[in-house]
Scaffold this motif. Structure first.
Motif, mmCIF file in Angstrom:
data_model
loop_
_atom_site.group_PDB
_atom_site.id
_atom_site.type_symbol
_atom_site.label_atom_id
_atom_site.label_comp_id
_atom_site.label_asym_id
_atom_site.label_seq_id
_atom_site.Cartn_x
_atom_site.Cartn_y
_atom_site.Cartn_z
ATOM 1 N N VAL A 1 35.625 36.457 104.438
ATOM 2 C CA VAL A 1 34.441 37.059 105.053
ATOM 3 C C VAL A 1 34.812 38.365 105.757
ATOM 4 C CG1 VAL A 1 32.666 36.759 106.827
ATOM 5 C CG2 VAL A 1 33.263 34.851 105.314
ATOM 6 N N LYS A 2 35.923 38.347 106.521
ATOM 7 C CA LYS A 2 36.339 39.553 107.232
ATOM 8 C C LYS A 2 36.747 40.663 106.272
ATOM 9 C CE LYS A 2 37.826 37.544 111.638
ATOM 10 N NZ LYS A 2 38.952 37.348 112.582
ATOM 11 N N CYS A 3 37.408 40.284 105.193
ATOM 12 C CA CYS A 3 37.831 41.276 104.196
ATOM 13 C C CYS A 3 36.615 41.957 103.569
ATOM 14 C CB CYS A 3 38.688 40.599 103.130
ATOM 15 S SG CYS A 3 39.237 41.686 101.806
ATOM 16 N N ILE A 4 35.611 41.167 103.208
ATOM 17 C CA ILE A 4 34.397 41.727 102.604
ATOM 18 C C ILE A 4 33.671 42.616 103.603
ATOM 19 C CG2 ILE A 4 32.117 41.123 101.699
ATOM 20 C CD1 ILE A 4 33.370 38.629 100.458
ATOM 21 N N ILE B 1 42.997 40.897 98.562
ATOM 22 C CA ILE B 1 41.921 41.699 97.978
ATOM 23 C C ILE B 1 41.696 41.311 96.520
ATOM 24 C CG2 ILE B 1 41.246 44.051 97.327
ATOM 25 C CD1 ILE B 1 42.683 45.028 99.836
ATOM 26 N N MET B 2 42.783 41.118 95.774
ATOM 27 C CA MET B 2 42.644 40.714 94.374
ATOM 28 C C MET B 2 41.993 39.335 94.255
ATOM 29 S SD MET B 2 43.725 43.339 92.841
ATOM 30 C CE MET B 2 43.773 42.752 91.161
ATOM 31 N N ASP B 3 42.356 38.428 95.185
ATOM 32 C CA ASP B 3 41.748 37.090 95.181
ATOM 33 C C ASP B 3 40.251 37.168 95.459
ATOM 34 O OD1 ASP B 3 44.206 36.042 94.675
ATOM 35 O OD2 ASP B 3 44.477 35.054 96.610
ATOM 36 N N VAL B 4 39.889 38.013 96.419
ATOM 37 C CA VAL B 4 38.468 38.143 96.765
ATOM 38 C C VAL B 4 37.703 38.788 95.612
ATOM 39 C CG1 VAL B 4 36.821 39.185 98.369
ATOM 40 C CG2 VAL B 4 38.951 38.218 99.229
ATOM 41 N N LYS B 5 38.337 39.737 94.919
ATOM 42 C CA LYS B 5 37.697 40.328 93.738
ATOM 43 C C LYS B 5 37.376 39.253 92.700
ATOM 44 C CE LYS B 5 39.672 45.011 93.885
ATOM 45 N NZ LYS B 5 40.576 45.954 93.194
ATOM 46 N N GLU C 1 46.095 27.187 103.271
ATOM 47 C CA GLU C 1 46.585 28.562 103.226
ATOM 48 C C GLU C 1 46.039 29.400 104.372
ATOM 49 O OE1 GLU C 1 47.438 30.425 99.851
ATOM 50 O OE2 GLU C 1 47.544 28.695 98.553
ATOM 51 N N GLY C 2 45.957 28.838 105.553
ATOM 52 C CA GLY C 2 45.400 29.564 106.674
ATOM 53 C C GLY C 2 43.877 29.543 106.605
ATOM 54 N N ASN C 3 43.245 30.244 107.530
ATOM 55 C CA ASN C 3 41.782 30.266 107.581
ATOM 56 C C ASN C 3 41.268 31.208 106.493
ATOM 57 O OD1 ASN C 3 39.124 30.133 108.254
ATOM 58 N ND2 ASN C 3 39.476 30.360 110.450
ATOM 59 N N ILE C 4 41.352 30.733 105.246
ATOM 60 C CA ILE C 4 41.095 31.607 104.105
ATOM 61 C C ILE C 4 39.643 32.047 104.037
ATOM 62 C CG2 ILE C 4 40.641 29.719 102.484
ATOM 63 C CD1 ILE C 4 42.533 32.982 101.737
ATOM 64 N N LEU C 5 38.704 31.144 104.358
ATOM 65 C CA LEU C 5 37.293 31.519 104.307
ATOM 66 C C LEU C 5 36.990 32.609 105.322
ATOM 67 C CD1 LEU C 5 34.616 30.917 102.934
ATOM 68 C CD2 LEU C 5 34.134 29.237 104.725
#
Length: 698
Positions: free
Chosen positions: A225-228, A262-266, A217-221
């Motif tokens: 990290v960037k989202c956080i 964002i919901m996934d990271v939550k 699913e792309g560079n998800i990690l």
């Protein structure tokens, strides 16, 4: 309360849209319908995954089974160093899954990582395999078969322990029962697991056409990290109060990142927060291969019908897992459910922690009992002394101190087996003792220097019409680490080479020469080959038992040729290795409730794009647990029983913290994350974005 359920309280926020594009999420992988097993809802593809896991775990646990004793006896490292390196290696194996998960979810996908990375390097392959294989098996099930998927994780864990069971039992046999170049065959013990790793790869590749293969699913990690980081930095940049507050700190990333991410990271961060206390459980569980194995070396492995080597005791864990998993799934959990108790995943894990605490309390009790049965060590300004009379008649021995006071007086017959050492007190750290030896009508006076905290043997020998003596240090007695040790005294007039089947022959000088100690495996030694310049002969050493220390005197006093007179310096281990069974039963029951449940919990709570990442985070807790053991082993300085108590108490405290955290955790149900994101899809109007937020419980 579900943190993502609809709430009537809403706020409308208008924020500028970031011009930086976020990589689009790839389409969901096709719902490929895999052939089923015998008409059930279980995909045929999981057979290859489970068999692969069996072979791979055979390889891993087979190698680990002999690792501690390899360090201890082959490389001659200390117990603390062996323990530290063992857990450092285990920790490394559980750190690399973070790298494997990142590659799997973002680049190659789980299938390619399993095959390509696993083929390249087994060390890094562990990182590629571990976070992917469990999640990849879960991907084979459709959402409507969630119950079968839950049972799959139990079957998956069964395959792990079936491989561990066989390898943990077989590899110590390959090590101890097979000789390579006159030594224990560590080459074979490590080589067979390597072969099973190759078989694992072949089996996994055979099922390639049957697998449902979710695309990466792309560079998800990297996105996570960037989202956080963006959310945290935006939160502090807008701390003035001019901007409307967000319900969740990750909502500050909404200006730049899509709502679904964002919901996934939550969801991810909620579970990761819950993982913080978990390493302490693994710190206890993984000591089966280090501290518990070292404890077994000080116990007697003779069960009557079978003799267990210390490193074979680990076989109890996978054996009991194979029994406990169906017992818990089919009996205990169902009985608890019928009693009206909601035995959630987090409650199971908390009970598993408590059982591990009890296991280490039992291990501490066993350790205390072993210490009580073990020979005492001389303290400061003390020595232990025994007298060995090799003359042909009785000798009266009197030990005199510096003030000519009598410290010890006893008559010792020829070749008399002394039942114990005598304790003598010193006035300083080193001291000269005077000995009076009465033999027939002759009195011999001699002097020997001794040092504190050391075991000594005074050997009395014939010297023409008189006698003489020599003092021999026995300090090696206390460093045999549970192995059987022996040394020889040669009364013959020529040098003797003794072949014990390990290392080079043991050379014993002529005329009462005393050899060095040699450690050997427990067993019968009816015909040990010996050689002098003029002849070859065999010595019957009899049974060499666990933990004992022997002295053999080579004599030729009859017309039957050279013989060995046997003396037991230190008795064999008295406590049966069977006393470890309760601690293994408790910790294995805890493992079934904690680890099997945790595997399924990690998969079910992970967003679809982050299955491998969360599995890797679960494995990362194992790595941190091993680091805890490494630190304690190197720096605690505690007695072993006290160290066991320390770990038990620490886990009890951690269990309390985890229980409080679990009380406030609301598990996600299927579709919670996706459903919430769908309901909160941003409405774009020109350069403005309408964000509809829900108040959620943090």
């Amino acid at each position: 309360m579900n943190p993502f359920q609809k709430n009537d309280s809403k706020e409308t926020l208008f924020l500028p849209v970031s011009t930086e594009e976020v990589p689009p999420r790839p389409p969901s992988f096709p719902k490929k319908s895999s052939p089923k097993i015998c008409g059930s809802n279980y995909p045929l593809s999981i057979v290859f995954i489970v068999v692969n896991e069996f072979c791979e775990r055979f390889s891993y646990y087979g190698m680990k089974a002999v690792l501690t004793l390899y360090f201890l006896y082959f490389l001659h490292w200390s117990e603390n160093t062996s323990t530290s390196v063992y857990h450092a290696f285990s920790s490394l194996c559980y750190f690399t899954p973070i790298l494997g998960a990142a590659i799997a979810d973002s680049w190659l996908g789980k299938f390619k990582v399993l095959s390509m990375v696993g083929l390249s390097l087994i060390a890094l392959g562990t990182g590629g395999i571990k976070p992917c294989v469990a999640a990849f098996g879960g991907d084979q099930f459709e959402e409507k078969h969630a119950e079968e998927r839950t049972r799959y994780f139990s079957v998956f864990y069964l395959s792990i322990n079936a491989g561990s069971l066989i390898s943990t039992f077989v590899t110590p046999m390959l090590r101890g029962d097979v000789q390579c170049f006159g030594k224990d065959c560590y080459a074979l013990a490590f080589g067979v697991p390597g072969l099973l790793m190759l078989i694992a790869l072949v089996v996994f590749a055979m099922g390639s056409k049957l697998y449902r293969k979710p695309p990466p699913e792309g560079n998800i990690l990297n996105q996570v990290v960037k989202c956080i980081w963006f959310a945290i930095s935006s939160r502090f940049k807008n701390d003035s109060g001019d901007n409307p507050k967000r319900e969740h700190w990750l909502d500050w990333a909404a200006e730049k990142y899509p709502k679904q991410l964002i919901m996934d990271v939550k969801a991810l961060t909620r579970v990761l927060f819950l993982y913080i206390p978990l390493p302490m459980f693994w710190a206890l569980l993984d000591q089966q291969g280090s501290r518990w194995t070292l404890q077994a070396t000080r116990m007697n492995g003779n069960l009557g019908f079978f003799v267990l080597q210390p490193d074979q005791m680990q076989v109890l864990n996978p054996f009991l897992v194979l029994i406990f998993i169906p017992l818990f799934d089919l009996v205990i959990y169902r009985l608890v459910s019928k009693c009206g108790i909601n035995f959630t995943s987090l409650r199971k894990m908390a009970v598993g922690m408590i059982l591990a605490c009890l296991a280490f309390a039992v291990a501490a009790a066993v350790e205390i009992k072993i210490n009580e049965m073990a020979p005492h060590q001389p303290d400061s300004q003390e020595i232990f002394l025994q007298v060995l009379n090799l003359a042909d008649d009785e000798v009266k021995v009197t030990v005199l101190g510096n003030d000519n006071n009598t410290l010890l007086a006893e008559s010792i017959k020829s070749f008399q087996n002394m039942p114990h050492y005598s304790k003598l007190h010193l006035k300083t750290k080193s001291q000269n003792f005077h000995f009076q030896l009465k033999y027939h009508n002759v009195s011999v006076y001699t002097e020997h220097s001794v040092e504190e905290k050391i075991w000594y043997t005074l050997i009395i020998r014939e010297d023409g019409e008189s006698i003489s003596s020599m003092m021999v240090k026995d300090e090696e007695n206390k460093t045999t680490n549970g192995m059987t040790a022996m040394r020889f005294v040669n009364t013959l007039h020529e040098e003797v080479n003794v072949s014990l089947g390990t290392d080079a022959p043991l050379i014993v000088d002529e005329d009462y020469g005393v050899s060095a100690y040699r450690t050997v495996q427990r067993g019968e030694y009816p015909a040990v080959h010996c050689r002098t310049k003029n002849e070859d002969f065999s010595l019957n050493l009899g049974l060499i038992d666990f933990g004992a220390v022997y002295l053999f005197v080579i004599t030729n006093r009859t017309n039957q040729g050279p013989q060995a007179w046997k003396m037991e310096y230190i008795p064999a281990n008295k406590m049966s290795i069977a006393w470890q069974l309760p601690q293994y039963a408790l910790v294995t029951a805890g493992e079934v409730m904690f680890s099997v449940t945790g595997l399924e919990f990690s998969y079910s709570q992970a967003p679809s794009s982050m299955k491998s990442v969360l599995q890797a985070a679960w494995l990362l807790t194992v790595a941190v647990g091993n680091i805890i053991v490494l630190i304690v082993a190197q720096f605690s300085g505690l007695a072993q029983w006290a160290e066991f108590i320390l770990f038990s108490c620490l886990l009890l405290v951690v269990c309390l913290i985890f229980s409080i955290m679990g009380y406030y955790y609301v598990p996600l149900k299927p579709g919670d994350v996706q459903g919430s994101a769908d309901k909160q899809t941003p409405q774009i109007q020109g350069n403005m974005i309408n964000l509809e937020t829900k108040k959620t419980k943090f």
